[in-house]
Design a protein around this motif. Structure first.
Motif, PDB file in Angstrom:
ATOM      1  N   ILE A 309      -3.215  -3.216   2.218  1.00  0.00           N
ATOM      2  CA  ILE A 309      -3.082  -3.317   0.624  1.00  0.00           C
ATOM      3  C   ILE A 309      -4.252  -4.218   0.223  1.00  0.00           C
ATOM      4  CG2 ILE A 309      -1.472  -4.622  -0.774  1.00  0.00           C
ATOM      5  CD1 ILE A 309       0.785  -4.100   0.840  1.00  0.00           C
ATOM      6  N   ALA A 310      -4.819  -3.552  -0.896  1.00  0.00           N
ATOM      7  CA  ALA A 310      -6.050  -4.039  -1.335  1.00  0.00           C
ATOM      8  C   ALA A 310      -5.982  -4.369  -2.831  1.00  0.00           C
ATOM      9  CB  ALA A 310      -7.341  -3.420  -0.920  1.00  0.00           C
ATOM     10  N   SER A 311      -6.694  -5.064  -3.482  1.00  0.00           N
ATOM     11  CA  SER A 311      -6.788  -5.464  -5.017  1.00  0.00           C
ATOM     12  C   SER A 311      -7.422  -4.158  -5.662  1.00  0.00           C
ATOM     13  CB  SER A 311      -7.344  -6.741  -5.215  1.00  0.00           C
ATOM     14  OG  SER A 311      -6.890  -7.568  -4.730  1.00  0.00           O
ATOM     15  N   ALA A 312      -7.281  -3.975  -6.811  1.00  0.00           N
ATOM     16  CA  ALA A 312      -7.623  -2.649  -7.383  1.00  0.00           C
ATOM     17  C   ALA A 312      -8.932  -3.166  -8.206  1.00  0.00           C
ATOM     18  CB  ALA A 312      -6.834  -2.130  -8.638  1.00  0.00           C
ATOM     19  N   LEU A 320      -8.937   4.272  -1.474  1.00  0.00           N
ATOM     20  CA  LEU A 320      -7.639   4.286  -0.776  1.00  0.00           C
ATOM     21  C   LEU A 320      -7.016   5.552  -1.231  1.00  0.00           C
ATOM     22  CD1 LEU A 320      -6.581   0.517  -0.512  1.00  0.00           C
ATOM     23  CD2 LEU A 320      -7.118   2.102   1.196  1.00  0.00           C
ATOM     24  N   SER A 321      -7.075   5.814  -2.719  1.00  0.00           N
ATOM     25  CA  SER A 321      -6.232   7.062  -3.009  1.00  0.00           C
ATOM     26  C   SER A 321      -6.724   8.337  -2.254  1.00  0.00           C
ATOM     27  CB  SER A 321      -6.577   6.979  -4.464  1.00  0.00           C
ATOM     28  OG  SER A 321      -6.088   6.103  -5.244  1.00  0.00           O
ATOM     29  N   THR A 322      -8.123   8.312  -2.182  1.00  0.00           N
ATOM     30  CA  THR A 322      -8.621   9.446  -1.428  1.00  0.00           C
ATOM     31  C   THR A 322      -8.375   9.569  -0.056  1.00  0.00           C
ATOM     32  OG1 THR A 322     -10.687   9.176  -2.861  1.00  0.00           O
ATOM     33  CG2 THR A 322     -10.702  10.796  -0.798  1.00  0.00           C
ATOM     34  N   LEU A 323      -8.139   8.382   0.712  1.00  0.00           N
ATOM     35  CA  LEU A 323      -8.261   8.335   2.151  1.00  0.00           C
ATOM     36  C   LEU A 323      -6.665   8.398   2.444  1.00  0.00           C
ATOM     37  CD1 LEU A 323     -10.754   5.566   3.303  1.00  0.00           C
ATOM     38  CD2 LEU A 323     -11.014   8.068   3.201  1.00  0.00           C
ATOM     39  N   GLY A 324      -5.728   7.867   1.432  1.00  0.00           N
ATOM     40  CA  GLY A 324      -4.476   7.733   2.014  1.00  0.00           C
ATOM     41  C   GLY A 324      -3.977   6.666   3.014  1.00  0.00           C
ATOM     42  N   GLU A 327      -2.590   1.054   0.013  1.00  0.00           N
ATOM     43  CA  GLU A 327      -2.059   0.854  -1.244  1.00  0.00           C
ATOM     44  C   GLU A 327      -3.248  -0.043  -2.334  1.00  0.00           C
ATOM     45  OE1 GLU A 327       2.015  -0.309  -1.746  1.00  0.00           O
ATOM     46  OE2 GLU A 327       2.709   1.638  -0.444  1.00  0.00           O
ATOM     47  N   VAL A 328      -3.298   0.248  -3.351  1.00  0.00           N
ATOM     48  CA  VAL A 328      -4.075  -0.701  -4.412  1.00  0.00           C
ATOM     49  C   VAL A 328      -3.178  -1.206  -5.230  1.00  0.00           C
ATOM     50  CG1 VAL A 328      -6.390   0.328  -4.141  1.00  0.00           C
ATOM     51  CG2 VAL A 328      -4.973   1.366  -5.739  1.00  0.00           C
ATOM     52  N   VAL A 329      -3.279  -2.425  -5.485  1.00  0.00           N
ATOM     53  CA  VAL A 329      -2.552  -3.335  -6.371  1.00  0.00           C
ATOM     54  C   VAL A 329      -3.304  -4.039  -7.412  1.00  0.00           C
ATOM     55  CG1 VAL A 329      -0.543  -3.302  -4.656  1.00  0.00           C
ATOM     56  CG2 VAL A 329      -2.019  -5.205  -4.885  1.00  0.00           C
ATOM     57  N   PRO A 330      -2.741  -4.688  -8.558  1.00  0.00           N
ATOM     58  CA  PRO A 330      -3.290  -5.409  -9.348  1.00  0.00           C
ATOM     59  C   PRO A 330      -3.802  -6.875  -8.495  1.00  0.00           C
ATOM     60  CG  PRO A 330      -1.458  -4.549 -10.597  1.00  0.00           C
ATOM     61  CD  PRO A 330      -1.505  -4.243  -9.066  1.00  0.00           C
ATOM     62  N   ASP A 332      -3.010  -9.815  -8.552  1.00  0.00           N
ATOM     63  CA  ASP A 332      -1.898 -10.462  -8.993  1.00  0.00           C
ATOM     64  C   ASP A 332      -1.020 -10.702  -7.815  1.00  0.00           C
ATOM     65  OD1 ASP A 332       0.071 -11.333 -11.106  1.00  0.00           O
ATOM     66  OD2 ASP A 332       1.498 -10.192  -9.831  1.00  0.00           O
ATOM     67  N   ALA A 333      -0.561 -12.360  -7.422  1.00  0.00           N
ATOM     68  CA  ALA A 333       0.286 -12.525  -6.302  1.00  0.00           C
ATOM     69  C   ALA A 333       1.445 -11.871  -6.306  1.00  0.00           C
ATOM     70  CB  ALA A 333       0.401 -13.968  -6.495  1.00  0.00           C
ATOM     71  N   THR A 334       2.301 -11.769  -7.493  1.00  0.00           N
ATOM     72  CA  THR A 334       3.497 -11.191  -7.480  1.00  0.00           C
ATOM     73  C   THR A 334       3.630  -9.656  -7.058  1.00  0.00           C
ATOM     74  OG1 THR A 334       4.404 -12.696  -8.959  1.00  0.00           O
ATOM     75  CG2 THR A 334       5.651 -10.635  -8.773  1.00  0.00           C
ATOM     76  N   ALA A 335       2.375  -8.977  -7.523  1.00  0.00           N
ATOM     77  CA  ALA A 335       2.405  -7.692  -7.295  1.00  0.00           C
ATOM     78  C   ALA A 335       2.061  -7.636  -5.701  1.00  0.00           C
ATOM     79  CB  ALA A 335       1.164  -6.951  -7.930  1.00  0.00           C
ATOM     80  N   PHE A 336       1.298  -8.249  -5.219  1.00  0.00           N
ATOM     81  CA  PHE A 336       0.770  -8.204  -3.866  1.00  0.00           C
ATOM     82  C   PHE A 336       2.002  -8.420  -3.006  1.00  0.00           C
ATOM     83  CE2 PHE A 336      -3.347  -8.008  -0.958  1.00  0.00           C
ATOM     84  CZ  PHE A 336      -4.056  -7.613  -2.130  1.00  0.00           C
ATOM     85  N   ALA A 337       2.911  -9.417  -3.302  1.00  0.00           N
ATOM     86  CA  ALA A 337       4.068  -9.610  -2.475  1.00  0.00           C
ATOM     87  C   ALA A 337       4.987  -8.571  -2.626  1.00  0.00           C
ATOM     88  CB  ALA A 337       4.595 -10.944  -2.909  1.00  0.00           C
ATOM     89  N   GLU A 338       5.190  -7.834  -3.717  1.00  0.00           N
ATOM     90  CA  GLU A 338       6.302  -6.917  -4.015  1.00  0.00           C
ATOM     91  C   GLU A 338       5.795  -5.620  -3.142  1.00  0.00           C
ATOM     92  OE1 GLU A 338       6.449  -6.493  -8.319  1.00  0.00           O
ATOM     93  OE2 GLU A 338       7.919  -8.442  -8.354  1.00  0.00           O
ATOM     94  N   HIS A 339       4.403  -5.215  -3.266  1.00  0.00           N
ATOM     95  CA  HIS A 339       4.049  -4.074  -2.572  1.00  0.00           C
ATOM     96  C   HIS A 339       4.302  -4.241  -1.098  1.00  0.00           C
ATOM     97  CE1 HIS A 339       2.708  -2.718  -6.555  1.00  0.00           C
ATOM     98  NE2 HIS A 339       2.418  -1.553  -6.059  1.00  0.00           N
ATOM     99  N   THR A 340       3.838  -5.726  -0.505  1.00  0.00           N
ATOM    100  CA  THR A 340       4.032  -5.760   0.854  1.00  0.00           C
ATOM    101  C   THR A 340       5.340  -5.693   1.236  1.00  0.00           C
ATOM    102  OG1 THR A 340       1.930  -7.102   0.443  1.00  0.00           O
ATOM    103  CG2 THR A 340       3.269  -7.168   2.563  1.00  0.00           C
TER     104      THR A 340
END
Length: 395
Positions: A309-312, A320-324, A327-330, A332-340
């Motif tokens: 999980i990496a910042s955009a 990451l979109s190409t490799l699959g 995931e890339v996220v903003p 932002d701490a909340t976005a990182f936590a939610e995607h994780t």
């Protein structure tokens, strides 16, 4: 080809690895490679050794510790003395600080084709901006001059991301540029998670978020904020800091006891720690420092088959979109936590991301592949330069 590579780093630190891995692949294909690097402690005497066929020379430096970063006049003079004693077909300078660029220019004047690498945005707008104000004021014009002034003299350029590619094309529009990222450094394997945890002594149950190596302070604070949000929702989660970590992150965490620090360990051990993780993080603030670089840890995550999980920021959204492989996220701490949290609840998806990461490490980020691309680039530059020489002589 007889190739000279120059880095300002000490052995096994920073861009040394980028140059060394390129060098060992070139050696495996029949070329000779000399790598000049800065000694970790020596002040007066050179030290030479051969590793994987690469002839490495540690050049002494009169400065100490972090100040050994490419500015010492004695280091520069010692390198000039090494360079003047032999001829090279190609000289490849990694960044343009004095200990790199002046010996590189000497080799160029003696007949070598000059290639300059750009893997970190060091000057104005880049990493100099995160230094203390007095260092920033002093070093900004100096870093910017050395980073940009000499690019136009090169026969070719290598870069690590698209942002630096655009920068070098603006500075030297007529020179060829090759985008070459860092390859996968760890042994390519995906040890079963349970096995990795048993070998490393990590808790068999619970969830592990992995982070490798050091980072800038703003990025460490983003990671701390994200982990605070995640840990409040999932108290069973632990944060594994693999290798040397340079920030007091525990002081920023609500649950500092959830941090596991490994300290400095072997490469093999790092691979085992990463294999023990459910997810690996790459939190980056949207700064010039991060836009202008490519963290080495990304390739290590791939080679361990760890979902990312990496910042955009910078090229990561595209990659990451190409490799699959994650995931890339903003940033932002909340976005990182939610995607994780969502990924921790999706074991099948983690398996697919892990497989894609290993595939990327074996193909796009394989040092063998990248080294051959560099060899082709050298050959093309030498051939083009030879044609230009003949044309200038009327042949």
């Amino acid at each position: 080809m007889n190739v000279l590579m120059l880095v300002f780093n000490s052995p096994e630190r920073g861009t040394y690895w980028r140059a060394f891995h390129f060098g060992r692949i070139l050696v495996a294909h029949g070329h000779r490679v000399m790598l000049l690097t800065t000694a970790r402690r020596a002040h007066l005497r050179k030290r030479a050794f051969t590793k994987d066929g690469v002839h490495v020379i540690e050049i002494p430096d009169l400065l100490f510790g972090p100040l050994r970063s490419g500015w010492d006049a004695w280091n520069t003079l010692m390198r000039l003395d090494v360079v003047r004693r032999q001829r090279f077909d190609v000289v490849h300078g990694f960044e343009c600080r004095p200990v790199v660029i002046y010996p590189a220019l000497l080799a160029h004047r003696m007949g070598a084709r000059l290639v300059l690498d750009w893997a970190d945005w060091l000057g104005k707008g880049g990493s100099v901006e995160v230094r203390p104000w007095w260092q920033r004021s002093l070093m900004r014009p100096i870093e910017t001059f050395y980073e940009t002034h000499f690019r136009v003299r090169a026969d070719g350029h290598t870069v690590i991301n698209h942002f630096l590619e655009e920068r070098v094309r603006a500075l030297a529009p007529d020179a060829p540029v090759r985008l070459l990222r860092n390859g996968s450094n760890l042994p390519i394997f995906r040890m079963p998670l349970a096995t990795a945890r048993r070998i490393t002594g990590l808790p068999a149950d619970g969830e592990l978020i992995g982070f490798l190596g050091s980072t800038y302070a703003p990025d460490a604070r983003l990671m701390a904020e994200a982990f605070n949000v995640l840990h409040r929702r999932r108290p069973q989660t632990r944060l594994l800091l693999a290798g040397y970590f340079n920030r007091p992150i525990e002081t920023w965490l609500d649950a500092p006891e959830a941090v596991i620090r490994t300290g400095m360990v072997s490469t093999e051990r790092l691979g085992q720690y990463l294999s023990a993780c459910d997810v690996c993080w790459l939190p980056l603030t949207a700064s010039g420092t991060n836009i202008g670089r490519w963290p080495y840890k990304f390739s290590d995550y791939l080679s361990a088959g760890c979902p990312i999980i990496a910042s955009a920021v910078g090229d990561f959204k595209e990659i990451l979109s190409t490799l699959g492989a994650g995931e890339v996220v903003p940033s932002d701490a909340t976005a990182f936590a939610e995607h994780t949290a969502a990924l921790l609840d999706a074991p099948k998806r983690r398996e697919r991301l892990s497989a894609a990461a290993l595939q990327a490490a074996e193909t796009h980020f394989n040092w063998d592949v990248l080294g051959l691309q560099l060899e082709d680039f050298y050959t093309w530059i030498c051939n083009q330069s030879s044609r230009s020489d003949l044309k200038s002589k009327g042949i």
